[in-house]
Design a protein around this motif. Structure first.
Motif, short mmCIF file in Angstrom:
data_model
loop_
_atom_site.label_atom_id
_atom_site.label_comp_id
_atom_site.label_asym_id
_atom_site.label_seq_id
_atom_site.Cartn_x
_atom_site.Cartn_y
_atom_site.Cartn_z
N LEU A 1 -10.95 6.11 -4.43
CA LEU A 1 -10.97 4.56 -4.73
C LEU A 1 -11.63 4.08 -5.88
N TYR B 1 -0.78 5.13 -6.96
CA TYR B 1 -1.42 3.83 -7.29
C TYR B 1 -1.48 3.25 -8.89
N SER C 1 0.75 0.31 -9.61
CA SER C 1 0.11 -0.89 -10.24
C SER C 1 0.80 -1.44 -11.56
N GLY D 1 -6.72 -2.67 -7.31
CA GLY D 1 -7.29 -2.60 -5.87
C GLY D 1 -7.72 -3.87 -5.65
N HIS E 1 -3.47 -2.87 -1.30
CA HIS E 1 -4.16 -2.21 -0.43
C HIS E 1 -4.62 -0.79 -0.67
N LEU E 2 -5.86 -0.47 -0.76
CA LEU E 2 -6.13 0.86 -1.14
C LEU E 2 -6.69 1.67 0.11
N MET F 1 -10.30 1.64 -8.55
CA MET F 1 -11.03 0.43 -8.76
C MET F 1 -11.57 0.34 -10.20
N ILE G 1 -9.41 -2.49 0.60
CA ILE G 1 -9.90 -1.27 0.88
C ILE G 1 -10.17 -0.88 2.14
N SER H 1 1.07 -1.17 -0.17
CA SER H 1 0.13 -0.06 -0.06
C SER H 1 0.88 1.18 0.16
#
Length: 407
Positions: free
Chosen positions: A248, A216, A220, A257, A228-229, A252, A260, A203
């Motif tokens: 989020l 992220y 990614s 993710g 983990h978000l 997503m 969460i 994360s």
């Protein structure tokens, strides 16, 4: 549920919960009790798990907290609560895990912050010590980088490199790179020490929504670890909810993710479970998962000068959520149901027909009747002073006949 493309990451087993590898996105939460207070911590973990939290993190910051972990786990099992428990370690985790092996064995996952694992020459040995304990007990680890406690050695190194560029990047851009690099380098070290990729979750949290999205996206694109978000600190009330949903949901929707956590600041006197409910509702409204029957209700206007439909919508929504701990075991698929509570004739009948079950209440000046629709067909028209009680009974009967006795 949503058909969005999802990046398939390495699957990690946290207790009895699958994270990554295409498994459903997991809702996580964290206690705010003193972990050394065993009774209070057990009670809050059960409260969070009952609300739907699938993983619960606890603070392990002292010898008293570490000594309490095994008893907390034993009491949870005795109360038939099997939610995985994560130990959150900062600064002294290497000492606590070594001194309290029962704690190390009882936890289902460790959370390590590279920025707080040790300073200078102590950083790498203390990080290695924690990873070796994870290997010894076959535990997964979340390597959780926070912008507010970023590993200064990584940041300093990147700043030095940046100053040597013909066109140096802004400090914010360098900091973003440092956050991502800290996670990736720490994960690589953990693998070198012997922790498998199937035991690592990453994360990279900060509080700024746009920055979080950029970080992220970068993370990614550079790894296939489970992610983990969450924002580090989302805030209180509507601000925290909106910030979390904005950040989020975008990630997503892009397939990023695997777990969460909604880091809401609880309002005084409110339950910690709100962060669980918000996490579930983000996933459900986005179409990624279903947790509880959804209530569709109109905002009201000059046609709905009475607050009757508002009270009915609130009561039905509260009732449905309160029943879910029992219903999820008894009625397969009930979490997919939609209930419409509408306030006037403009959209009331149409929305009610589109829901599994709906009621169209009379607006100002309309006939004092409330047609009820089930699967698009009007089944009854309610009148009088007991519409709320009668509609709730109809909802209960619908659930029993449509979701009951499913083998």
């Amino acid at each position: 549920m949503s058909s969005r493309l999802r990046k398939i990451t390495q699957q990690v087993l946290v207790g009895n919960v699958k994270v990554g590898g295409g498994a459903p996105i997991v809702v996580q939460s964290m206690t705010n009790t003193d972990t050394a207070n065993i009774k209070a911590t057990v009670n809050q973990i059960i409260e969070l798990a009952t609300a739907g939290s699938e993983i619960v993190r606890i603070t392990v910051n002292s010898e008293e907290a570490a000594a309490a972990v095994a008893s907390i786990k034993e009491q949870l099992i005795a109360k038939n609560c099997h939610v995985p428990i994560v130990g959150d370690f900062h600064f002294n985790g290497h000492k606590l895990l070594e001194k309290y092996p029962d704690c190390a064995a009882a936890l289902d996952k460790y959370r390590i912050n590279p920025g707080n694992v040790g300073r200078g020459k102590a950083r790498d040995p203390q990080f290695q010590q924690m990873i070796e304990v994870a290997c010894q007990y076959n535990k997964p680890v979340r390597i959780g980088v926070n912008g507010g406690s970023l590993d200064q050695a990584v940041l300093t190194r990147l700043l030095d490199e940046n100053r040597g560029l013909a066109q140096p990047e802004p400090l914010a851009a360098v900091a973003r790179k440092a956050i991502v690099l800290s996670a990736l380098e720490s994960a690589a070290k953990a693998e070198e020490i012997g922790l498998g990729k199937d035991k690592i979750i990453l994360s990279c949290k900060i509080s700024n929504v746009q920055e979080l999205i950029s970080i992220y996206q970068d993370l990614s694109s550079r790894c296939d670890y489970a992610l983990h978000l969450g924002l580090t600190e989302a805030g209180m009330g509507s601000k925290g909810i909106v910030s979390s949903a904005a950040a989020l949901s975008i990630l997503m929707q892009q397939g990023i993710g695997d777990t969460i956590r909604i880091s809401l600041t609880p309002e005084p006197g409110t339950s910690r479970t709100q962060e669980v409910i918000v996490g579930q509702e983000i996933l459900q409204t986005m179409g990624f998962r279903a947790f509880t029957p959804m209530v569709i209700s109109c905002p009201g206007c000059g046609r709905t000068t009475s607050d009757y439909f508002q009270k009915l919508a609130l009561n039905i929504q509260t009732y449905l959520r309160d029943q879910m701990p029992v219903w999820r075991e008894k009625y397969a698929g009930v979490e997919e149901m939609e209930v419409a509570v509408m306030g006037c004739v403009v959209n009331g009948p149409g929305e009610s027909k589109n829901a599994n079950i709906g009621i169209s209440l009379p607006g100002t000046g309309e006939s004092p009747v409330a047609p009820v629709y089930e699967d698009g067909e009007k089944t009854v028209t309610l009148k009088g002073d007991n519409i709320a009680e009668e509609f709730q009974a109809i909802v209960e009967r619908y659930i029993e006949t449509h979701y009951g006795n499913v083998e």
